[in-house]
Design an enzyme around this catalytic site. Structure first.
Site, PDB file in Angstrom:
ATOM      1  CG  PHE A   1      -4.709   3.124   3.114  1.00 16.72           C
ATOM      2  CD1 PHE A   1      -3.436   2.878   3.583  1.00 16.72           C
ATOM      3  CD2 PHE A   1      -5.656   3.630   3.999  1.00 16.72           C
ATOM      4  CE1 PHE A   1      -3.093   3.115   4.905  1.00 16.72           C
ATOM      5  CE2 PHE A   1      -5.337   3.881   5.321  1.00 16.72           C
ATOM      6  CZ  PHE A   1      -4.041   3.626   5.778  1.00 16.72           C
TER       7      PHE A   1
ATOM      8  CE1 TYR B   1       0.807   1.651   4.234  1.00 19.11           C
ATOM      9  CE2 TYR B   1       0.981  -0.733   4.432  1.00 19.11           C
ATOM     10  CZ  TYR B   1       1.242   0.533   4.926  1.00 19.11           C
ATOM     11  OH  TYR B   1       1.939   0.689   6.089  1.00 19.11           O
TER      12      TYR B   1
ATOM     13  CB  ILE C   1      -7.540   1.488  11.237  1.00 20.46           C
ATOM     14  CG1 ILE C   1      -7.243   1.379   9.746  1.00 20.46           C
ATOM     15  CG2 ILE C   1      -6.346   2.031  12.012  1.00 20.46           C
ATOM     16  CD1 ILE C   1      -6.932   2.717   9.085  1.00 20.46           C
TER      17      ILE C   1
ATOM     18  CG  PHE D   1       0.259   8.399   6.271  1.00 17.87           C
ATOM     19  CD1 PHE D   1       0.281   7.099   6.775  1.00 17.87           C
ATOM     20  CD2 PHE D   1      -0.852   8.800   5.550  1.00 17.87           C
ATOM     21  CE1 PHE D   1      -0.766   6.222   6.552  1.00 17.87           C
ATOM     22  CE2 PHE D   1      -1.906   7.926   5.321  1.00 17.87           C
ATOM     23  CZ  PHE D   1      -1.866   6.633   5.814  1.00 17.87           C
ATOM     24  CG  ASP D   2       3.587   3.514   6.419  1.00 17.17           C
ATOM     25  OD1 ASP D   2       4.797   3.405   6.099  1.00 17.17           O
ATOM     26  OD2 ASP D   2       2.977   2.653   7.081  1.00 17.17           O
TER      27      ASP D   2
ATOM     28  CE1 TYR E   1      -3.636   4.042  13.632  1.00 15.64           C
ATOM     29  CE2 TYR E   1      -3.781   5.010  11.444  1.00 15.64           C
ATOM     30  CZ  TYR E   1      -3.365   3.997  12.277  1.00 15.64           C
ATOM     31  OH  TYR E   1      -2.687   2.925  11.764  1.00 15.64           O
TER      32      TYR E   1
END
Length: 568
Positions: free
Chosen positions: A231, A158, A188, A168-169, A214
């Site tokens: 995502f 992802y 999540i 962010f990731d 979150y």
């Protein structure tokens, strides 16, 4: 100063017309999937200045965007009006007159009474409590035999960004999939929901609202509070801990006289891939079969199970879940942790150490007055191949295993003389001239676990043989045998000229006459003169080129003694 934006506007009394909010949309994205509406939650950065440009507040300076809800009086009225209709990543300059800001009262010592405020706003996020996970399929395989369900274990790649595109990731940057269970609370909530129904190889875009991500806490320094997450997901792998192996794409030969059982030694080719089709290993690339025992723990459990009950020549695809493969550890850099493996298998052959030579008579003459036996010299033609049908060409250089039929030059061998492999020697016994057979020779009766002239180690061999001639033989160690009772006075019969000496010429003429009359038989496989010379040398004790009665008598006594000893 953050509190300034949460204070409700004061009502003002004025005899003149009131100014409204002035909005300047100086940067608008090309695509706008969603606009701010009444009741939406928003997250944005802003700089607040007076009309002279003097700054009184900035979320940028604090390093934390402002989050609030539109239409509930939690923002100053001018700001609520000014941000309605905004798109993600839109930038606006919103000029708010005093009566829609802090009016004639002002705000503490920061904003004087009757002050017009100018906000430079960058919208980062929009969401609503009525939102659900938004999924859109980017690409999906044409065939989808299985989709993600709750309790499944998945591996996926992802890229994660905030709604404004800020990354962010990324699992790609780590060069490692994210591996987890679905619906078990390990993810999540929005990701748990968004993965359901995905197929291996499918790509999805997911937009997850903060309350399914979150929430108000955010996550670390990368994900701020009240952040929607985006995502782009690629599903790489999927299985369930309850899965067994799956066998499909079977191609079974029409003739299958035997299926593999535990303890068999098997040779097979394979291509190994992951569920997404990415290859990790191939025996074809090594140009060598994989050779091992079945059902004895020499392979991963799933492969051990998949190779039981197969036929020689069979092809099958087997899908092996990780708990029956390499589990949570994987293998080095080649096989990731918790990977489902797919093998396309071609069974070349298998055998058991107890297997005999398999003899299939394909033609037998109606009349058979004589059949081959140990010590006979036989002439035959044949083809030799592996059980997968290959190999007739690579046996060309093997003196012990001819490679093809050659009717002008048949092969010759004395059975039982260790001149050919044991399986062929055994398979040629009991044949009639003109008989044809198929011989299946296991490797322990062939070339064993070594490679000989291109024959692979542990190969089962197939011979198509035809017997074209038999010369009956003599027992091992003998050069000549009597077929009838010999003369009572042998020396006198040999000594034709009665000079009490038998030269080679007389000896040879006598033996050849016996053979011609069917009274005796020479050892086959050599020229008769060579065999007779050896016989003569054995009788000629003093090596003077002549045999006397005493030499012949002594030799006869020794032969009798040897025969008596062998019988004992």
């Amino acid at each position: 100063m953050r509190a300034l934006l949460w204070v409700a506007a004061l009502a003002l009394c004025s005899g003149g017309p009131l100014e409204d909010v002035v909005v300047e949309r100086y940067s608008v994205p090309d695509e706008c999937a969603r606009e701010v509406e009444h009741g939406d939650h928003v997250r944005y950065h802003y700089n607040g200045t007076f009309t002279d440009g003097k700054k009184f507040d900035s979320s940028h300076d604090r390093g934390l965007p402002f989050s609030g809800q539109v239409g509930l009086g939690r923002l100053i009225t001018g700001m609520e009006r000014g941000i309605k209709g905004m798109c993600i990543n839109e930038r606006r300059k919103i000029t708010v007159p005093p009566h829609l800001a802090y009016g004639s009262v002002g705000a503490a010592d920061v904003i004087p009474p009757d002050t017009t405020l100018v906000f430079d706003v960058h919208l980062l996020d929009i969401w609503n409590t009525k939102d659900r996970v938004q999924t859109s399929t980017i690409s999906r395989p044409q065939q989808c035999k299985r989709a993600v369900q709750r309790t499944d274990f998945v591996r996926y790649h992802y890229n994660g960004t905030l709604l404004d595109g800020t990354p962010f990731d990324s699992s790609y940057e780590r060069k490692q999939t994210y591996d987890t269970y679905v619906g078990e609370g390990w993810l999540i909530k929005g990701m748990d929901e968004g993965l359901l129904g995905m197929c291996v190889g499918e790509k999805r875009n997911m937009i997850i609202p903060p309350f399914l991500a979150y929430g108000a806490d955010g996550h670390g320094t990368e994900i701020p509070p009240h952040a929607s997450l985006v995502f782009d997901v690629l599903l790489v792998d999927l299985h369930n801990p309850k899965d067994d192996i799956v066998i499909d794409n079977q191609v079974v030969p029409e003739s299958c006289t035997r299926k593999s059982v535990p303890g068999d030694f098997i040779r097979y080719h394979y291509n190994g891939t992951f569920l997404d089709g990415m290859p990790f290993e191939s025996s074809y690339q090594r140009n060598s079969t994989y050779n091992t025992y079945v059902g004895m723990g020499y392979m991963i459990p799933g492969m051990d199970k998949a190779l039981l009950g197969v036929c020689i020549g069979e092809r099958r695809r087997v899908t092996i879940p990780p708990h029956l493969a390499y589990g949570e550890n994987g293998v080095g850099d080649d096989i990731p942790r918790s990977a489902v493996l797919v093998f396309d298998i071609h069974v070349i052959d298998f055998h058991n150490a107890r297997d005999p030579v398999e003899v299939q008579v394909t033609h037998r003459p109606e009349e058979c007055n004589m059949s081959s036996a140990v010590d006979d010299l036989v002439q035959y033609q044949y083809n030799c191949s592996l059980l997968d049908g290959t190999g007739s060409a690579f046996l060309r250089d093997l003196s012990s295993v001819p490679h093809r039929r050659d009717y002008e030059r048949p092969q010759e061998v004395v059975l039982g003389a260790d001149k050919v492999i044991d399986g062929l020697d055994e398979g040629l016994r009991g044949m009639c001239v003109g008989e044809r057979r198929v011989l299946i020779v296991p490797p322990h009766l062939g070339h064993g676990d070594i490679s000989v002239g291109g024959v692979p180690p542990n190969a089962v061999l197939r011979f198509d043989v035809e017997l074209v001639g038999i010369q009956k033989g003599v027992p091992k160690g003998y050069l000549f045998v009597w077929l009838e009772e010999g003369p009572s006075e042998l020396f006198q019969a040999l000594d034709v000229n009665k000079d009490q000496e038998v030269p080679l010429e007389e000896f040879s003429a006598f033996i050849k006459s016996l053979v011609a009359e069917g009274k005796g038989r020479l050892r086959p496989g050599q020229h008769s003169d060579v065999v007779i010379q050896d016989m003569f040398n054995n009788q000629d004790r003093n090596k003077d080129g002549r045999i006397t009665a005493d030499e012949l008598k002594l030799k006869a006594q020794e032969d009798a003694e040897r025969s008596r000893h062998e019988e004992l």
